[in-house]
Design a protein around this motif. Structure first.
Motif, PDB file in Angstrom:
ATOM      1  N   MET A   1       0.843  -1.198   0.000  1.00 35.26           N
ATOM      2  CA  MET A   1       0.000   0.000   0.000  1.00 35.26           C
ATOM      3  C   MET A   1       0.877   1.246   0.000  1.00 35.26           C
ATOM      4  O   MET A   1       1.821   1.355   0.768  1.00 35.26           O
ATOM      5  CB  MET A   1      -0.915   0.012   1.234  1.00 35.26           C
ATOM      6  N   SER A   2       0.542   2.190  -0.877  1.00 38.93           N
ATOM      7  CA  SER A   2       1.324   3.413  -0.974  1.00 38.93           C
ATOM      8  C   SER A   2       1.047   4.323   0.221  1.00 38.93           C
ATOM      9  O   SER A   2      -0.007   4.242   0.850  1.00 38.93           O
ATOM     10  CB  SER A   2       0.987   4.142  -2.274  1.00 38.93           C
ATOM     11  N   LEU A   3       2.012   5.193   0.528  1.00 39.58           N
ATOM     12  CA  LEU A   3       1.866   6.136   1.639  1.00 39.58           C
ATOM     13  C   LEU A   3       1.952   7.554   1.107  1.00 39.58           C
ATOM     14  O   LEU A   3       2.891   7.909   0.394  1.00 39.58           O
ATOM     15  CB  LEU A   3       2.958   5.917   2.688  1.00 39.58           C
ATOM     16  N   THR A   4       0.946   8.362   1.478  1.00 40.23           N
ATOM     17  CA  THR A   4       0.953   9.785   1.160  1.00 40.23           C
ATOM     18  C   THR A   4       0.816  10.559   2.457  1.00 40.23           C
ATOM     19  O   THR A   4      -0.097  10.305   3.248  1.00 40.23           O
ATOM     20  CB  THR A   4      -0.209  10.156   0.223  1.00 40.23           C
ATOM     21  N   VAL A   5       1.718  11.486   2.698  1.00 38.73           N
ATOM     22  CA  VAL A   5       1.614  12.384   3.842  1.00 38.73           C
ATOM     23  C   VAL A   5       0.943  13.660   3.369  1.00 38.73           C
ATOM     24  O   VAL A   5       1.433  14.331   2.453  1.00 38.73           O
ATOM     25  CB  VAL A   5       2.999  12.703   4.443  1.00 38.73           C
ATOM     26  N   LEU A   6      -0.205  13.981   3.966  1.00 39.88           N
ATOM     27  CA  LEU A   6      -0.938  15.198   3.623  1.00 39.88           C
ATOM     28  C   LEU A   6      -0.766  16.220   4.741  1.00 39.88           C
ATOM     29  O   LEU A   6      -0.942  15.897   5.926  1.00 39.88           O
ATOM     30  CB  LEU A   6      -2.418  14.898   3.414  1.00 39.88           C
ATOM     31  N   ILE A   7      -0.425  17.440   4.356  1.00 41.88           N
ATOM     32  CA  ILE A   7      -0.195  18.515   5.323  1.00 41.88           C
ATOM     33  C   ILE A   7      -1.203  19.625   5.046  1.00 41.88           C
ATOM     34  O   ILE A   7      -1.023  20.423   4.115  1.00 41.88           O
ATOM     35  CB  ILE A   7       1.243  19.058   5.207  1.00 41.88           C
ATOM     36  N   PRO A   8      -2.310  19.698   5.806  1.00 43.96           N
ATOM     37  CA  PRO A   8      -3.290  20.762   5.566  1.00 43.96           C
ATOM     38  C   PRO A   8      -2.741  22.111   6.026  1.00 43.96           C
ATOM     39  O   PRO A   8      -2.053  22.206   7.043  1.00 43.96           O
ATOM     40  CB  PRO A   8      -4.486  20.327   6.414  1.00 43.96           C
ATOM     41  N   ALA A   9      -3.049  23.146   5.258  1.00 43.57           N
ATOM     42  CA  ALA A   9      -2.566  24.485   5.599  1.00 43.57           C
ATOM     43  C   ALA A   9      -3.605  25.510   5.183  1.00 43.57           C
ATOM     44  O   ALA A   9      -4.051  25.521   4.029  1.00 43.57           O
ATOM     45  CB  ALA A   9      -1.238  24.763   4.891  1.00 43.57           C
ATOM     46  N   ASP A  79     -12.186  17.432   6.223  1.00 48.21           N
ATOM     47  CA  ASP A  79     -12.837  17.732   4.945  1.00 48.21           C
ATOM     48  C   ASP A  79     -11.792  18.150   3.911  1.00 48.21           C
ATOM     49  O   ASP A  79     -11.883  17.758   2.738  1.00 48.21           O
ATOM     50  CB  ASP A  79     -13.859  18.853   5.138  1.00 48.21           C
ATOM     51  N   ARG A  80     -10.816  18.930   4.339  1.00 45.49           N
ATOM     52  CA  ARG A  80      -9.766  19.365   3.418  1.00 45.49           C
ATOM     53  C   ARG A  80      -8.952  18.170   2.925  1.00 45.49           C
ATOM     54  O   ARG A  80      -8.597  18.069   1.753  1.00 45.49           O
ATOM     55  CB  ARG A  80      -8.859  20.390   4.099  1.00 45.49           C
ATOM     56  N   LEU A  81      -8.642  17.247   3.838  1.00 41.70           N
ATOM     57  CA  LEU A  81      -7.878  16.064   3.457  1.00 41.70           C
ATOM     58  C   LEU A  81      -8.674  15.167   2.513  1.00 41.70           C
ATOM     59  O   LEU A  81      -8.111  14.580   1.585  1.00 41.70           O
ATOM     60  CB  LEU A  81      -7.475  15.288   4.704  1.00 41.70           C
ATOM     61  N   ALA A  82      -9.973  15.051   2.763  1.00 42.10           N
ATOM     62  CA  ALA A  82     -10.803  14.235   1.881  1.00 42.10           C
ATOM     63  C   ALA A  82     -10.806  14.803   0.466  1.00 42.10           C
ATOM     64  O   ALA A  82     -10.715  14.053  -0.517  1.00 42.10           O
ATOM     65  CB  ALA A  82     -12.227  14.161   2.434  1.00 42.10           C
ATOM     66  N   GLU A  83     -10.897  16.122   0.344  1.00 43.76           N
ATOM     67  CA  GLU A  83     -10.836  16.734  -0.988  1.00 43.76           C
ATOM     68  C   GLU A  83      -9.474  16.482  -1.627  1.00 43.76           C
ATOM     69  O   GLU A  83      -9.379  16.198  -2.831  1.00 43.76           O
ATOM     70  CB  GLU A  83     -11.103  18.241  -0.914  1.00 43.76           C
ATOM     71  N   ALA A  84      -8.415  16.573  -0.826  1.00 39.73           N
ATOM     72  CA  ALA A  84      -7.073  16.335  -1.360  1.00 39.73           C
ATOM     73  C   ALA A  84      -6.941  14.909  -1.897  1.00 39.73           C
ATOM     74  O   ALA A  84      -6.304  14.686  -2.935  1.00 39.73           O
ATOM     75  CB  ALA A  84      -6.024  16.601  -0.284  1.00 39.73           C
ATOM     76  N   CYS A  85      -7.536  13.943  -1.205  1.00 36.98           N
ATOM     77  CA  CYS A  85      -7.507  12.554  -1.683  1.00 36.98           C
ATOM     78  C   CYS A  85      -8.137  12.450  -3.068  1.00 36.98           C
ATOM     79  O   CYS A  85      -7.636  11.728  -3.944  1.00 36.98           O
ATOM     80  CB  CYS A  85      -8.249  11.635  -0.710  1.00 36.98           C
ATOM     81  N   ASP A  86      -9.246  13.179  -3.268  1.00 37.64           N
ATOM     82  CA  ASP A  86      -9.907  13.151  -4.568  1.00 37.64           C
ATOM     83  C   ASP A  86      -9.065  13.857  -5.629  1.00 37.64           C
ATOM     84  O   ASP A  86      -8.937  13.372  -6.761  1.00 37.64           O
ATOM     85  CB  ASP A  86     -11.288  13.801  -4.470  1.00 37.64           C
ATOM     86  N   LEU A  87      -8.489  14.997  -5.263  1.00 32.86           N
ATOM     87  CA  LEU A  87      -7.672  15.732  -6.229  1.00 32.86           C
ATOM     88  C   LEU A  87      -6.456  14.917  -6.664  1.00 32.86           C
ATOM     89  O   LEU A  87      -6.026  14.987  -7.827  1.00 32.86           O
ATOM     90  CB  LEU A  87      -7.215  17.059  -5.625  1.00 32.86           C
ATOM     91  N   LEU A  88      -5.913  14.134  -5.733  1.00 29.25           N
ATOM     92  CA  LEU A  88      -4.739  13.318  -6.030  1.00 29.25           C
ATOM     93  C   LEU A  88      -5.106  11.953  -6.594  1.00 29.25           C
ATOM     94  O   LEU A  88      -4.213  11.166  -6.938  1.00 29.25           O
ATOM     95  CB  LEU A  88      -3.905  13.136  -4.754  1.00 29.25           C
ATOM     96  N   LYS A  89      -6.429  11.666  -6.627  1.00 28.69           N
ATOM     97  CA  LYS A  89      -6.929  10.383  -7.152  1.00 28.69           C
ATOM     98  C   LYS A  89      -6.290   9.197  -6.428  1.00 28.69           C
ATOM     99  O   LYS A  89      -5.887   8.202  -7.047  1.00 28.69           O
ATOM    100  CB  LYS A  89      -6.684  10.284  -8.663  1.00 28.69           C
ATOM    101  N   LEU A  90      -6.223   9.297  -5.092  1.00 28.08           N
ATOM    102  CA  LEU A  90      -5.654   8.211  -4.306  1.00 28.08           C
ATOM    103  C   LEU A  90      -6.639   7.037  -4.258  1.00 28.08           C
ATOM    104  O   LEU A  90      -7.837   7.239  -4.023  1.00 28.08           O
ATOM    105  CB  LEU A  90      -5.353   8.674  -2.879  1.00 28.08           C
TER     106      LEU A  90
END
Length: 253
Positions: A1-9, A79-90
């Motif tokens: 499984m791939s790992l993505t670190v998301l940093i909300p700002a 909510d911001r992280l969930a949108e980021a997941c969609d934008l990155l197509k994870l």
């Protein structure tokens, strides 16, 4: 499984306006956080800032940090992280670790440990971390979140109240700590991307509203949270101008 670190700002901050762009030894704080995380993780790990303004995007791009622009009106970081997941197509099975954008002293080893714990615990929807409390003042401080675990290091409850509370605690006037030492929750989270997309759609839980702790929503809906216990307290985050001055001194030294 791939790992993505998301940093909300996000730029909005009542105590420290434009906090993600605050200068720390010549670099914006959000860039410092991303670089620190990247420095201790494997080459296959993706580190992405989820910003809410063109200024954050520009600062990241200028310093080679991957970034996505998310909506300004998100009610929470999840909510911001969930949108980021969609934008990155994870893909739903991808592992995501949420590192706060105001922690330039974060230990990359802690990020790895939280991700690995979730990888090893398929029964958990989330993972996080905690460390023992050694000061009575921290135990009774409502700004210090405590967590109680079961025998498998799955969270039983998070609270701003001093837990676990021993029977004779009031009689002693809270001059000592219970044994074993209570645990302080560290605000870092691992998720599977599929759950992260689902989480903002879950109804708020009464205990979440009472405690003002978003992770209680997951538990109230029956999801388990695995907890990595470390003996090392993390470096303090930046919430105030005084915090920023302290971190600047550390980097200058």
């Amino acid at each position: 499984m791939s790992l993505t670190v998301l940093i909300p700002a996000r730029l909005a901050s009542t105590r420290l306006p434009n906090k993600p762009l605050a200068d720390i030894a010549g670099l914006p704080m959000i860039v410092r956080v991303a670089q620190r995380v990247s420095s201790g993780l494997g080459a296959g790990t993706r580190v992405v800032v989820a910003g809410d303004s063109p200024g954050i995007v520009q600062a990241c791009q200028q310093h080679g940090v991957e970034v996505v622009l998310t909506r300004v009106d998100h009610p929470s970081g999840s909510d911001r992280l969930a949108e980021a997941c969609d934008l990155l197509k994870l893909p739903d099975e991808a592992l995501v670790v949420n590192v706060q954008g105001d922690e330039p002293l974060i230990d990359p080893a802690l990020v790895s440990a939280v991700a690995e714990l979730l990888r090893q615990r398929p029964e958990a929807s989330m993972s996080t971390a905690a460390h023992p409390i050694h000061e009575v003042a921290d135990f009774v401080n409502p700004n210090v979140v405590k967590v109680v675990l079961d025998a498998r290091d799955l969270a039983l409850y998070f609270s701003r109240a001093p837990i676990a509370w021993w029977r004779d605690g009031f009689a002693q006037g809270v001059k000592t700590l219970p044994d074993p030492a209570p645990l302080r929750h560290i605000g870092i989270y691992g998720y599977r991307a599929g759950f992260l997309r689902q989480f903002p759609k879950l109804a708020q839980a009464p205990i979440e509203v009472t405690e003002a702790l978003e992770q209680l929503r997951a538990m109230w809906h029956g999801h388990r949270i695995a907890v990595h216990v470390t003996q090392q307290a993390p470096g303090a985050g930046v919430d105030t101008p005084e915090d920023l001055a302290r971190v600047r001194r550390l980097f200058a030294a």
